[in-house]
Scaffold this active site. Structure first.
Site, PDB file in Angstrom:
ATOM      1  N   ASP A 226     -24.142  47.584 -24.358  1.00  0.00           N
ATOM      2  CA  ASP A 226     -25.404  47.425 -23.656  1.00  0.00           C
ATOM      3  C   ASP A 226     -25.092  46.822 -22.287  1.00  0.00           C
ATOM      4  O   ASP A 226     -24.067  46.150 -22.118  1.00  0.00           O
ATOM      5  CB  ASP A 226     -26.305  46.499 -24.473  1.00  0.00           C
ATOM      6  CG  ASP A 226     -27.557  46.091 -23.737  1.00  0.00           C
ATOM      7  OD1 ASP A 226     -28.303  46.980 -23.295  1.00  0.00           O
ATOM      8  OD2 ASP A 226     -27.775  44.871 -23.593  1.00  0.00           O
ATOM      9  N   ARG A 227     -25.979  47.042 -21.316  1.00  0.00           N
ATOM     10  CA  ARG A 227     -25.715  46.510 -19.967  1.00  0.00           C
ATOM     11  C   ARG A 227     -26.306  45.120 -19.764  1.00  0.00           C
ATOM     12  O   ARG A 227     -25.586  44.131 -19.636  1.00  0.00           O
ATOM     13  CB  ARG A 227     -26.267  47.476 -18.895  1.00  0.00           C
ATOM     14  CG  ARG A 227     -25.792  47.161 -17.475  1.00  0.00           C
ATOM     15  CD  ARG A 227     -26.572  47.946 -16.425  1.00  0.00           C
ATOM     16  NE  ARG A 227     -27.852  47.307 -16.090  1.00  0.00           N
ATOM     17  CZ  ARG A 227     -28.714  47.793 -15.191  1.00  0.00           C
ATOM     18  NH1 ARG A 227     -28.450  48.926 -14.568  1.00  0.00           N
ATOM     19  NH2 ARG A 227     -29.836  47.145 -14.932  1.00  0.00           N
ATOM     20  N   ASP A 228     -27.650  45.043 -19.743  1.00  0.00           N
ATOM     21  CA  ASP A 228     -28.334  43.801 -19.364  1.00  0.00           C
ATOM     22  C   ASP A 228     -28.343  42.789 -20.502  1.00  0.00           C
ATOM     23  O   ASP A 228     -28.797  43.089 -21.609  1.00  0.00           O
ATOM     24  CB  ASP A 228     -29.769  44.114 -18.933  1.00  0.00           C
ATOM     25  CG  ASP A 228     -29.810  45.093 -17.772  1.00  0.00           C
ATOM     26  OD1 ASP A 228     -29.060  44.884 -16.810  1.00  0.00           O
ATOM     27  OD2 ASP A 228     -30.574  46.069 -17.850  1.00  0.00           O
TER      28      ASP A 228
ATOM     29  N   ASP B 148     -29.022  39.306 -17.355  1.00  0.00           N
ATOM     30  CA  ASP B 148     -30.223  40.134 -17.360  1.00  0.00           C
ATOM     31  C   ASP B 148     -31.161  39.749 -16.221  1.00  0.00           C
ATOM     32  O   ASP B 148     -31.709  38.650 -16.197  1.00  0.00           O
ATOM     33  CB  ASP B 148     -30.937  39.990 -18.706  1.00  0.00           C
ATOM     34  CG  ASP B 148     -32.083  40.983 -18.865  1.00  0.00           C
ATOM     35  OD1 ASP B 148     -32.214  41.873 -18.009  1.00  0.00           O
ATOM     36  OD2 ASP B 148     -32.825  40.869 -19.852  1.00  0.00           O
TER      37      ASP B 148
ATOM     38  N   ASN C  45     -30.956  51.032 -21.770  1.00  0.00           N
ATOM     39  CA  ASN C  45     -32.366  51.368 -21.557  1.00  0.00           C
ATOM     40  C   ASN C  45     -32.780  50.907 -20.160  1.00  0.00           C
ATOM     41  O   ASN C  45     -32.574  49.743 -19.814  1.00  0.00           O
ATOM     42  CB  ASN C  45     -33.261  50.641 -22.567  1.00  0.00           C
ATOM     43  CG  ASN C  45     -33.124  51.163 -23.986  1.00  0.00           C
ATOM     44  OD1 ASN C  45     -32.537  52.212 -24.220  1.00  0.00           O
ATOM     45  ND2 ASN C  45     -33.682  50.423 -24.930  1.00  0.00           N
ATOM     46  N   GLN C  46     -33.390  51.797 -19.386  1.00  0.00           N
ATOM     47  CA  GLN C  46     -33.878  51.445 -18.047  1.00  0.00           C
ATOM     48  C   GLN C  46     -35.300  51.976 -17.879  1.00  0.00           C
ATOM     49  O   GLN C  46     -35.559  52.910 -17.117  1.00  0.00           O
ATOM     50  CB  GLN C  46     -32.942  51.995 -16.975  1.00  0.00           C
ATOM     51  CG  GLN C  46     -31.567  51.351 -16.959  1.00  0.00           C
ATOM     52  CD  GLN C  46     -31.620  49.858 -16.655  1.00  0.00           C
ATOM     53  OE1 GLN C  46     -32.396  49.415 -15.816  1.00  0.00           O
ATOM     54  NE2 GLN C  46     -30.793  49.073 -17.347  1.00  0.00           N
ATOM     55  N   SER C  47     -36.232  51.345 -18.594  1.00  0.00           N
ATOM     56  CA  SER C  47     -37.619  51.811 -18.564  1.00  0.00           C
ATOM     57  C   SER C  47     -38.273  51.594 -17.210  1.00  0.00           C
ATOM     58  O   SER C  47     -39.358  52.137 -16.948  1.00  0.00           O
ATOM     59  CB  SER C  47     -38.442  51.114 -19.643  1.00  0.00           C
ATOM     60  OG  SER C  47     -38.601  49.735 -19.357  1.00  0.00           O
TER      61      SER C  47
ATOM     62  N   ARG D 116     -34.020  56.309 -26.160  1.00  0.00           N
ATOM     63  CA  ARG D 116     -34.225  54.879 -25.934  1.00  0.00           C
ATOM     64  C   ARG D 116     -33.870  54.078 -27.182  1.00  0.00           C
ATOM     65  O   ARG D 116     -34.402  54.321 -28.270  1.00  0.00           O
ATOM     66  CB  ARG D 116     -35.687  54.617 -25.531  1.00  0.00           C
ATOM     67  CG  ARG D 116     -35.996  53.135 -25.318  1.00  0.00           C
ATOM     68  CD  ARG D 116     -37.441  52.931 -24.880  1.00  0.00           C
ATOM     69  NE  ARG D 116     -37.756  51.512 -24.890  1.00  0.00           N
ATOM     70  CZ  ARG D 116     -37.461  50.671 -23.890  1.00  0.00           C
ATOM     71  NH1 ARG D 116     -36.871  51.135 -22.813  1.00  0.00           N
ATOM     72  NH2 ARG D 116     -37.768  49.388 -23.986  1.00  0.00           N
ATOM     73  N   LYS D 117     -32.951  53.122 -27.039  1.00  0.00           N
ATOM     74  CA  LYS D 117     -32.641  52.251 -28.166  1.00  0.00           C
ATOM     75  C   LYS D 117     -33.913  51.524 -28.618  1.00  0.00           C
ATOM     76  O   LYS D 117     -34.661  51.069 -27.774  1.00  0.00           O
ATOM     77  CB  LYS D 117     -31.562  51.235 -27.754  1.00  0.00           C
ATOM     78  CG  LYS D 117     -30.219  51.854 -27.386  1.00  0.00           C
ATOM     79  CD  LYS D 117     -29.228  50.810 -26.862  1.00  0.00           C
ATOM     80  CE  LYS D 117     -29.649  50.276 -25.506  1.00  0.00           C
ATOM     81  NZ  LYS D 117     -28.665  49.324 -24.925  1.00  0.00           N
TER      82      LYS D 117
ATOM     83  N   ASP E 264     -27.075  42.678 -27.278  1.00  0.00           N
ATOM     84  CA  ASP E 264     -27.633  41.326 -27.429  1.00  0.00           C
ATOM     85  C   ASP E 264     -28.954  41.271 -28.178  1.00  0.00           C
ATOM     86  O   ASP E 264     -29.473  40.176 -28.419  1.00  0.00           O
ATOM     87  CB  ASP E 264     -27.808  40.667 -26.048  1.00  0.00           C
ATOM     88  CG  ASP E 264     -28.864  41.357 -25.199  1.00  0.00           C
ATOM     89  OD1 ASP E 264     -28.905  42.603 -25.189  1.00  0.00           O
ATOM     90  OD2 ASP E 264     -29.645  40.657 -24.533  1.00  0.00           O
TER      91      ASP E 264
END
Length: 220
Positions: free
Chosen positions: A49-51, A57, A92-94, A137-138, A163
């Site tokens: 995961d990124r953020d 985050d 995820n980048q909503s 989307r996760k 996380d």
């Protein structure tokens, strides 16, 4: 202080059929593993995961200058690369679907993460809102499956580190192994549901991922 923003709710509404954004890491790096190259008991790939996992985050961040690596991230990724295991990002980048981010901004932030922590072999990004009902989307498995396909890695031999519970759920639904690195936004029930697949920080998670397992990929 602004309250942390979680990235796993509410539940989707209508189905979306356009898939995730997928591109190779801008810094290059190990890509698809040759057939038969997996070391028995070790993962074929590790996805992050990124953020909140790789970087601090910053909600809906489109500014590369605000990207900051979490402690131990560099050491953790160095350890994986020394082991010859491809690494990727599933994010995820909503903010895109909400009109708060453009693809160019998402790619610019990804390039900054690559510059700080790369090389990553693949990026898989979901641009949809939670209510769009997409399959990527996760906690849906689409991002994990797309990244595994790009890397030529079997999901059952892949580890996903994140996380929040959505990261672990996406891994489970894809047939991969999820590892949770709790942060202040991680709920107690998510830690409980991870059932032993948790680590204190990113370096500890990677060390766990590299702990030899049964050759068939069974959990530790």
């Amino acid at each position: 202080m602004t309250a942390p923003v979680r990235r796993d709710a509410p539940r989707p509404a209508g189905p979306r059929h356009d898939g995730p954004w997928l591109w190779p890491g801008t810094a290059g790096g190990p890509g698809r593993r040759p057939a038969g190259a997996r070391r028995p008991g070790l993962p074929e790939a590790v996805l992050f995961d990124r953020d909140g996992t790789l970087v601090v985050d910053v909600p809906y961040n489109g500014d590369p200058e605000r990207v900051e690596a979490v402690p131990t991230a560099r050491r953790a990724l160095r350890l994986l690369r020394r082991s010859g295991i491809p690494v990727g990002v599933v994010s995820n980048q909503s903010g895109v679907g909400r009109g708060l981010l453009t693809r160019r901004q998402v790619e610019a932030v990804a390039a900054r993460v690559d510059a700080l922590l790369g090389p990553f072999a693949v990026w898989a990004v979901c641009p949809h809102r939670p209510e769009d009902g997409c399959g990527c989307r996760k906690p849906a498995p689409g991002l994990v499956l797309a990244a595994c396909a790009a890397l030529g890695a079997a999901p059952r031999h892949t580890v996903v580190i994140g996380d929040i519970g959505a990261d672990v759920s996406a891994a489970r639904r894809a047939g991969a192994t999820g590892l949770l690195v709790p942060t202040p936004v991680t709920r107690a029930e998510e830690v409980r549901d991870a059932a032993g697949h948790t680590a204190a920080d990113l370096l500890a998670a990677v060390r766990l991922a590299l702990t030899p397992r049964h050759p068939d990929g069974a959990p530790w």
